[in-house]
Design a protein around this motif. Sequence first.
Motif, mmCIF file in Angstrom:
data_model
loop_
_atom_site.group_PDB
_atom_site.id
_atom_site.type_symbol
_atom_site.label_atom_id
_atom_site.label_comp_id
_atom_site.label_asym_id
_atom_site.label_seq_id
_atom_site.Cartn_x
_atom_site.Cartn_y
_atom_site.Cartn_z
ATOM 1 N N LEU A 153 0.866 -1.175 0.000
ATOM 2 C CA LEU A 153 0.000 0.000 0.000
ATOM 3 C C LEU A 153 0.907 1.231 0.000
ATOM 4 C CD1 LEU A 153 -2.603 -1.192 2.664
ATOM 5 C CD2 LEU A 153 -2.749 -1.391 0.181
ATOM 6 N N HIS A 156 0.373 4.975 2.307
ATOM 7 C CA HIS A 156 -0.869 4.606 2.984
ATOM 8 C C HIS A 156 -1.050 5.294 4.340
ATOM 9 C CE1 HIS A 156 -4.364 2.046 3.180
ATOM 10 N NE2 HIS A 156 -4.044 1.654 4.388
ATOM 11 N N SER A 165 4.712 3.850 3.196
ATOM 12 C CA SER A 165 4.119 2.707 2.530
ATOM 13 C C SER A 165 4.263 1.471 3.414
ATOM 14 C CB SER A 165 4.810 2.461 1.184
ATOM 15 O OG SER A 165 4.673 3.593 0.349
#
Length: 173
Positions: A153, A156, A165
């Motif tokens: 992700l 994120h 991430s």
Amino acid sequence: MNLNLSTKRLKLRPFTMNDASHVYELANDPAITETTLNIPYPYTLEDAEEWIIMPDDSRKNGIYPFAIVLKEENQLIGAMTIGVNQRHKRGELAYWVGQNYWGQGYATEAAERIVQFGIQELLLHKMWAQALTFNPASAKVMQKIGMKKEGTLIDHFYKNGEFLSVDVYGMSV
């Protein structure tokens, strides 16, 4: 439901207020903050006390935090939490271990036992976890317990002024 679990070297049990000073000592470490999403730095004794009080309400919402304790020394070394989504029969692992205890397999040993608890006691179908992409040690724990990388992700989470991430790992029963 028994919330006092054990492994060869560890006891996993609910936190008590007596643990607050130990949680504070372990978590008030920039290395812990850097490798976790929700532990601030500095981390105060009050932060530890509030976090320990919270689990009583958290269990009602399917969150089970466990103190990771060395059996022989009766020494608290970290935390392993399983957050349960009963509707979807899945549990999310989240954990941290004090820096002095890194690299000794404690997180892996605790995670294996919590996965077993999730499958056998909570009747979950899937276990999953996420690791910051720059934290390969956490990803290694997930891989050692049988989780497979399911994806990344990107950007994120937002923490300390930057987007982070995470790699997502999972395993189904």
